[in-house]
Design an enzyme around this catalytic site. Structure first.
Site, PDB file in Angstrom:
ATOM      1  N   HIS A   1       0.840  -1.217   0.000  1.00 52.60           N
ATOM      2  CA  HIS A   1       0.000   0.000   0.000  1.00 52.60           C
ATOM      3  C   HIS A   1       0.871   1.261   0.000  1.00 52.60           C
ATOM      4  CE1 HIS A   1      -3.234  -2.769   1.309  1.00 52.60           C
ATOM      5  NE2 HIS A   1      -2.281  -3.266   2.095  1.00 52.60           N
TER       6      HIS A   1
ATOM      7  N   GLU B   1       9.313   8.709 -16.893  1.00 50.00           N
ATOM      8  CA  GLU B   1       7.946   9.215 -17.074  1.00 50.00           C
ATOM      9  C   GLU B   1       7.434   8.934 -18.489  1.00 50.00           C
ATOM     10  OE1 GLU B   1       7.480  13.302 -14.964  1.00 50.00           O
ATOM     11  OE2 GLU B   1       9.614  12.992 -15.323  1.00 50.00           O
TER      12      GLU B   1
END
Ligand code: ARG
Length: 482
Positions: free
Chosen positions: A158, A292
């Protein structure tokens, strides 16, 4: 003016210029020129062997095609944009070169089986190129793993601190995932390893052709079994679009992490200048643009898969012109994937690992809490009870600005009288890592074993790819008479 169409006999007038521009595929399928010539060389050799066309004509055609192959290899093939596709271009060029004998090449085949054959050969090479690129990236990940068997960092679930792991474990996690991505391509290559040539338009042909011969010459295992299936199906294309998508998703995960890790908040890695970009306004910036962009290009690659699925949905058998739309998406997606994996191999190989920042980060988030619970279990406390005890200790530390390592022994005793001085050694992060000796776990012993498997997998696949490349190379040499 449009060039003479292959079907001009049945038509009174020529094609409207707009129709030609709308229907042409030359922009895209000219990338298959080399394979088209190889397919024709195999076909004409078979026509000759079977006595379907006279030997002299077959020899003229072969000579002509070999000359065209040289032009293609030199990147000097001139395309006539008034001829709708690469198949028509090459056949017309041949006939212009050798005269009417060129018209015998198309005996017993159709552009429908021709295009499927060409595209399979194109994809075969493109997929092998993608596998090679992925394997380069795997090798880079392995190198980082080798150098960081004892570099400790937080493992996350998480995106919260979970348990400490080594960087070797983390890098190998990516390596194994990419290994499956590469294997998926290799598996798909086996499934598509059947040659369409000779299926003709849809129903086969009346000539006594030898499909096994052309299949062998073009490096396929066998001819396809059913002519209608062959010219009407593109599942092999969709499968590679899927394989590229899965690999792109793996790349996007790696890139997402590296974007985070190179941020000032994490500071786990520093990108090499050669693989970073700056800002036009903010002088201090060094941005992980390659990661990216790779993450971003995943969108286009997945888009290609969706294009294939939707384009082929509900198509009746057999060939439909819709199928011409299959090439660009997958050609582009395989190329993009290959480019991304190749450059990411360099990004990973050149980044600096900031070991101190990684280690310092393990101080936060009570990352050794599970180990404290496991410690109590060794004192015969049931795991559930131990979990609750440690939970209370964490809560206390959190409100008092302490780590579990800072908590004084007398305070520990309040949570459980079973806790002794040895607890501090037990919950040191390196000790936590070293104890995870289970198969596949993060202990150095365990990652050493993983490394051997990963290296062997890579070696096996690299050999398989090399063998295939050599085999196809020998097929082309044979067809070119070299
Ligand atoms: N350019 C076509 C394609 O890529 C070649 C096959 C044409 N066949 C036909 N029946 N019009 O699919």
């Amino acid at each position: 003016m449009a060039g003479k169409a292959l079907w001009s006999g049945r038509f009174d007038g020529g094609m409207d210029e707009g129709t030609l521009m709308f229907t042409t595929s030359l922009d895209v399928d000219s990338r298959m020129a080399f394979y088209d010539v190889m397919g024709s060389l195999a076909h004409v050799r078979m026509l000759k062997a079977r006595g379907i066309i006279p030997a002299e004509d077959a020899d003229l055609i072969t000579d002509g095609l070999r000359k065209i192959a040289k032009t293609v290899e030199a990147g000097e093939l001139e395309l006539d944009y008034t001829l709708e596709d690469i198949h028509t271009n090459i056949e017309t060029k041949l006939t212009n070169m050798i005269g009417p004998a060129g018209g015998k090449l198309h005996t017993g085949r159709s552009r429908n089986d021709q295009v499927a054959t060409d595209f399979k050969m194109y994809i075969r090479d493109a997929a092998l190129g993608a596998v090679e690129a992925i394997d380069r990236l795997i090798a880079s990940l392995q190198d980082v793993a080798k150098a960081n068997g004892e570099t400790v960092l937080p493992g996350f679930t998480h995106l919260q601190h979970a348990q400490p792991v080594t960087l070797a474990q983390h890098m190998l996690a990516h390596a194994f995932r990419f290994g499956r991505d590469a294997d998926r391509f290799m598996d798909a290559l086996e499934r598509m390893n059947k040659c369409p040539l000779g299926s003709a338009a849809l129903a086969g042909t009346t000539y006594d052709i030898d499909r096994k011969m052309t299949s062998d010459l073009l490096g396929f295992k066998d001819p396809t079994e059913n002519s209608m299936d062959t010219v009407g199906s593109r599942d092999f294309v969709t499968e590679f679009a899927f394989d590229a998508s899965m690999a792109a998703i793996s790349l996007s995960s790696l890139c997402e992490e590296l974007v985070l890790w190179s941020s000032q908040v994490f500071g786990f890695v520093t990108m090499d200048d050669r693989y970073s970009t700056g800002s036009s306004i903010m002088p201090q910036k060094k941005n992980p643009d390659i990661c990216e962009l790779t993450r971003g290009k995943t969108g286009g690659i997945i888009g290609s898969l969706v294009t294939m699925l939707v384009t082929t949905k509900s198509l009746p058998l057999a060939y439909n012109r819709d199928l011409q739309e299959d090439k660009k998406p997958v050609m582009d997606s395989l190329q993009t994937l290959t480019d991304c994996a190749n450059i990411m191999a360099k990004v990973v190989a050149t980044m600096t690992v900031n070991k101190e920042r990684m280690l310092a980060s393990t101080n936060a988030g009570f990352i050794n809490a599970t180990d404290l619970a496991d410690y109590l279990v060794t004192k015969n406390v049931p795991f559930r009870e131990a979990h609750a005890i440690v939970g209370a200790a964490v809560k206390y530390c959190e409100s008092n600005g302490l780590t579990l390592g800072d908590l004084p022994l007398e305070k520990y005793k309040e949570f459980s009288p079973l806790i002794e001085e040895d607890v501090y050694k037990t919950i040191e992060v390196m000790a936590c890592v070293e104890r995870r000796i289970s198969y596949g776990g993060t202990s150095p012993a365990s990652t050493d074993a993983q490394m051997l498997i990963s290296l062997q997998d890579l070696f096996d696949r690299e050999s398989a790819v090399r063998q295939k490349n050599m085999f196809f190379e020998s097929c082309w040499k044979e067809l070119l008479g070299e």
